[in-house]
Design a protein around this motif. Sequence first.
Motif, PDB file in Angstrom:
ATOM      1  N   CYS A 157      35.944   4.525  12.960  1.00 35.24           N
ATOM      2  CA  CYS A 157      37.020   3.710  12.396  1.00 35.24           C
ATOM      3  C   CYS A 157      36.392   2.541  11.630  1.00 35.24           C
ATOM      4  O   CYS A 157      35.205   2.255  11.799  1.00 35.24           O
ATOM      5  CB  CYS A 157      37.956   3.196  13.497  1.00 35.24           C
ATOM      6  N   LYS A 158      37.174   1.893  10.791  1.00 36.10           N
ATOM      7  CA  LYS A 158      36.647   0.785   9.987  1.00 36.10           C
ATOM      8  C   LYS A 158      36.155  -0.371  10.857  1.00 36.10           C
ATOM      9  O   LYS A 158      35.159  -1.012  10.532  1.00 36.10           O
ATOM     10  CB  LYS A 158      37.702   0.288   8.993  1.00 36.10           C
ATOM     11  N   GLU A 159      36.839  -0.631  11.947  1.00 30.16           N
ATOM     12  CA  GLU A 159      36.426  -1.717  12.838  1.00 30.16           C
ATOM     13  C   GLU A 159      35.024  -1.443  13.392  1.00 30.16           C
ATOM     14  O   GLU A 159      34.158  -2.321  13.383  1.00 30.16           O
ATOM     15  CB  GLU A 159      37.418  -1.886  13.986  1.00 30.16           C
ATOM     16  N   HIS A 160      34.794  -0.219  13.830  1.00 31.09           N
ATOM     17  CA  HIS A 160      33.477   0.121  14.374  1.00 31.09           C
ATOM     18  C   HIS A 160      32.415   0.150  13.284  1.00 31.09           C
ATOM     19  O   HIS A 160      31.253  -0.165  13.547  1.00 31.09           O
ATOM     20  CB  HIS A 160      33.534   1.438  15.144  1.00 31.09           C
ATOM     21  N   TYR A 161      32.810   0.478  12.068  1.00 33.39           N
ATOM     22  CA  TYR A 161      31.850   0.427  10.965  1.00 33.39           C
ATOM     23  C   TYR A 161      31.393  -1.025  10.751  1.00 33.39           C
ATOM     24  O   TYR A 161      30.198  -1.281  10.613  1.00 33.39           O
ATOM     25  CB  TYR A 161      32.451   0.998   9.684  1.00 33.39           C
ATOM     26  N   SER A 162      32.328  -1.949  10.747  1.00 32.27           N
ATOM     27  CA  SER A 162      31.971  -3.367  10.572  1.00 32.27           C
ATOM     28  C   SER A 162      31.054  -3.841  11.698  1.00 32.27           C
ATOM     29  O   SER A 162      30.074  -4.552  11.456  1.00 32.27           O
ATOM     30  CB  SER A 162      33.230  -4.235  10.538  1.00 32.27           C
ATOM     31  N   LEU A 163      31.362  -3.440  12.921  1.00 28.28           N
ATOM     32  CA  LEU A 163      30.527  -3.833  14.059  1.00 28.28           C
ATOM     33  C   LEU A 163      29.148  -3.173  13.983  1.00 28.28           C
ATOM     34  O   LEU A 163      28.138  -3.797  14.343  1.00 28.28           O
ATOM     35  CB  LEU A 163      31.235  -3.476  15.369  1.00 28.28           C
TER      36      LEU A 163
END
Length: 122
Positions: free
Chosen positions: A41-47
């Motif tokens: 997901c995008k959130e995990h990509y940012s993290l």
Amino acid sequence: MKANTLCKYSKCNLGKNGGRKHYYSCGYCAATENWKSMACCKEHYSLYIEEVLAARERGELPDLLPDRTDMSKDEIRFLKRKPLDQIKKETENELSDYMDSDGNVNILGAVDLINKDLESNK
């Protein structure tokens, strides 16, 4: 289609038994370094990107290749050296079941649909 990628975010717990999520990503995503080839997901990509930057600050060289379960790291490197037009055509052929009435495949949209189907089949 089958799940073929593990989320690169080290603290991903959205997968089976609270582990890293196993999901589908395509060759075109990997070749173009789309976020979908690296994280669930995008959130995990940012993290994950924050983890990469922190590792670099410590002088480490993080692994920047997708964690594919259907390809080795060498196969991914070979894929990334292919002409992008060829990879796009191969991916469109692989995703031909998702072709619209004009004969076009929205690759990223198809990847989303495949992952939605994988989630609903659990």
